[in-house]
Enzyme design. Structure first.
Site, PDB file in Angstrom:
ATOM      1  N   HIS A  69       0.557 -28.368  35.723  1.00  0.00           N
ATOM      2  CA  HIS A  69       1.159 -27.215  35.446  1.00  0.00           C
ATOM      3  C   HIS A  69       2.484 -26.960  35.188  1.00  0.00           C
ATOM      4  O   HIS A  69       3.253 -26.177  34.929  1.00  0.00           O
ATOM      5  CB  HIS A  69       0.588 -25.736  36.399  1.00  0.00           C
ATOM      6  CG  HIS A  69       1.163 -25.809  37.571  1.00  0.00           C
ATOM      7  ND1 HIS A  69       0.709 -26.229  38.990  1.00  0.00           N
ATOM      8  CD2 HIS A  69       2.420 -25.175  37.859  1.00  0.00           C
ATOM      9  CE1 HIS A  69       1.609 -26.024  39.746  1.00  0.00           C
ATOM     10  NE2 HIS A  69       2.559 -25.233  39.145  1.00  0.00           N
ATOM     11  N   ASP A 116      -4.870 -30.847  38.791  1.00  0.00           N
ATOM     12  CA  ASP A 116      -3.455 -30.339  38.463  1.00  0.00           C
ATOM     13  C   ASP A 116      -2.430 -31.546  38.592  1.00  0.00           C
ATOM     14  O   ASP A 116      -1.739 -31.697  39.662  1.00  0.00           O
ATOM     15  CB  ASP A 116      -3.156 -29.256  39.386  1.00  0.00           C
ATOM     16  CG  ASP A 116      -1.692 -28.644  38.863  1.00  0.00           C
ATOM     17  OD1 ASP A 116      -1.305 -28.813  38.004  1.00  0.00           O
ATOM     18  OD2 ASP A 116      -1.276 -27.572  39.629  1.00  0.00           O
ATOM     19  N   GLN A 207       6.880 -20.807  45.799  1.00  0.00           N
ATOM     20  CA  GLN A 207       7.225 -21.061  44.362  1.00  0.00           C
ATOM     21  C   GLN A 207       8.471 -22.058  44.407  1.00  0.00           C
ATOM     22  O   GLN A 207       9.333 -21.993  45.218  1.00  0.00           O
ATOM     23  CB  GLN A 207       7.638 -19.612  43.747  1.00  0.00           C
ATOM     24  CG  GLN A 207       6.393 -19.135  43.065  1.00  0.00           C
ATOM     25  CD  GLN A 207       5.236 -18.926  44.032  1.00  0.00           C
ATOM     26  OE1 GLN A 207       5.301 -18.532  44.921  1.00  0.00           O
ATOM     27  NE2 GLN A 207       3.970 -19.360  43.557  1.00  0.00           N
ATOM     28  N   GLY A 208       8.427 -22.627  43.513  1.00  0.00           N
ATOM     29  CA  GLY A 208       9.641 -24.013  43.275  1.00  0.00           C
ATOM     30  C   GLY A 208       8.982 -25.328  43.772  1.00  0.00           C
ATOM     31  O   GLY A 208       9.846 -26.095  43.697  1.00  0.00           O
ATOM     32  N   ASP A 209       8.148 -25.118  44.828  1.00  0.00           N
ATOM     33  CA  ASP A 209       7.739 -26.496  45.511  1.00  0.00           C
ATOM     34  C   ASP A 209       6.560 -27.323  44.686  1.00  0.00           C
ATOM     35  O   ASP A 209       6.185 -28.421  44.858  1.00  0.00           O
ATOM     36  CB  ASP A 209       7.151 -26.278  46.711  1.00  0.00           C
ATOM     37  CG  ASP A 209       8.198 -25.657  47.863  1.00  0.00           C
ATOM     38  OD1 ASP A 209       9.272 -26.423  47.630  1.00  0.00           O
ATOM     39  OD2 ASP A 209       7.840 -24.854  48.631  1.00  0.00           O
ATOM     40  N   SER A 210       6.081 -26.536  43.664  1.00  0.00           N
ATOM     41  CA  SER A 210       4.842 -27.062  42.613  1.00  0.00           C
ATOM     42  C   SER A 210       5.220 -28.583  42.113  1.00  0.00           C
ATOM     43  O   SER A 210       6.575 -28.815  41.837  1.00  0.00           O
ATOM     44  CB  SER A 210       4.785 -26.281  41.426  1.00  0.00           C
ATOM     45  OG  SER A 210       3.743 -25.386  41.821  1.00  0.00           O
TER      46      SER A 210
HETATM   47  N1  ARG Z   1       2.542 -22.696  42.214  1.00  0.00           N
HETATM   48  C1  ARG Z   1       3.892 -22.717  42.566  1.00  0.00           C
HETATM   49  C2  ARG Z   1       4.897 -23.600  42.264  1.00  0.00           C
HETATM   50  O1  ARG Z   1       4.753 -23.369  40.973  1.00  0.00           O
HETATM   51  C3  ARG Z   1       3.425 -23.460  44.010  1.00  0.00           C
HETATM   52  C4  ARG Z   1       2.723 -22.594  44.982  1.00  0.00           C
HETATM   53  C5  ARG Z   1       2.302 -23.178  46.081  1.00  0.00           C
HETATM   54  N2  ARG Z   1       2.125 -21.866  46.916  1.00  0.00           N
HETATM   55  C6  ARG Z   1       1.529 -22.031  48.330  1.00  0.00           C
HETATM   56  N3  ARG Z   1       1.503 -20.843  48.873  1.00  0.00           N
HETATM   57  N4  ARG Z   1       1.369 -23.157  48.911  1.00  0.00           N
HETATM   58  O2  ARG Z   1       6.120 -23.967  42.603  1.00  0.00           O
END
Ligand code: ARG
Length: 264
Positions: A69, A116, A207-210
């Site tokens: 993603h 993913d 968010q930002g860790d993905s």
């Molecule tokens: N999809 C998120 C990103 O784009 C990562 C989310 C992870 N969230 C969590 N609660 N572990 O950075």
């Protein structure tokens, strides 16, 4: 439907998070990823920051593993830039390397299925340690560590300048599946791995860790058992973070990486 809204929200959030959105250099370090601490300068030398607000890891001298993603499609592209070689993105030691090609999990549609993952081929090799990929499921459990430059709490859409880490306990597939399915979120036990403090919350990716790694210490090395994929909010009690289960896709990932002949 709800999960879809969640995913779209994340993508929209990421789109607004360019590489310029760094924390101010004079901002004092805060003790928190969510609930964590600053990573040491040399602890995770294989973690890279991508210019689209995601993270990734060096899995060979020429390839970065990230989340599907975080990549729009398979194909030739120079549009990704990896910042490598420094936990501090503002440091002069950080090197920028462009992408050359991306290979995304074949048939990937969204994070709900679990596949993913994507690999990015860099424009040139880099001379840095790489992270190990699992050879089986033996390390899919126990005390795990997630690292990243993402938000330090839910709703805080800021990119951190310094890499952070937090220990997150493994949450079994049965428990994790129950949590998410009972709330209407899809969970694919064979392809996803969960981690978090179920009882108290407070420790998570955000968010930002993905695209960044969920790691397990194995003797003297780090093995990447997960890729930051999705969650419901960040650090909420009863909601573990959900990660791509790398052991499930390790063969596909290896196949997507053709090793370069050694330089010299
Ligand atoms: N999809 C998120 C990103 O784009 C990562 C989310 C992870 N969230 C969590 N609660 N572990 O950075």
């Amino acid at each position: 439907m709800r999960a879809l809204t969640l995913v779209l929200g994340v993508v929209v959030g990421l789109a607004g998070l360019g590489s310029a959105a760094q924390a101010r250099p004079d901002e004092p370090p805060r003790p928190e990823i969510v609930g964590g601490t600053l990573a040491g300068a040399t602890e995770f030398p294989f973690v890279v920051r991508l210019n689209n607000g995601c993270a990734g890891t060096l899995v060979s001298s020429r390839y970065v593993l990230t989340a599907a993603h975080c990549a729009s499609r398979t194909g030739t592209t120079s549009s990704y830039v990896a910042t490598i070689g420094s936990a501090d993105l503002g440091s002069g030691r950080a090197e920028q390397v462009r992408s050359e090609r991306v290979r995304r999990a074949p048939g990937f549609t969204d994070v709900t299925r679990g596949d993913d993952w994507a690999v990015i081929r860099l424009a040139h090799s880099v001379d840095l340690p790489v992270v190990a990929l699992p050879t089986g499921t033996a390390l899919d459990g126990g005390a795990l560590t997630v690292v990243g430059w993402g938000a330090t709490r839910e709703g805080a859409l800021i990119q951190q300048r310094r890499l952070r880490q937090v220990q997150v306990p493994y949450v079994g597939d049965g428990t994790c599946g129950n949590v998410f399915r009972s709330k209407g979120y899809p969970f694919v036990a064979s392809d996803m791995i969960c981690a978090g403090d179920l009882r108290n919350g407070g420790r998570d990716a955000c968010q930002g860790d993905s695209g960044g790694p969920l790691l397990r210490r194995d003797g003297g090395r780090w093995v990447q058992v997960g890729i930051v994929s999705w969650g419901v909010g960040c650090g909420r009690a009863a909601y573990p973070g959900v990660y791509t289960q790398v052991s499930r896709f390790a063969a596909d990932i290896r196949a997507a990486i053709e090793e370069q002949p050694a330089r010299g």
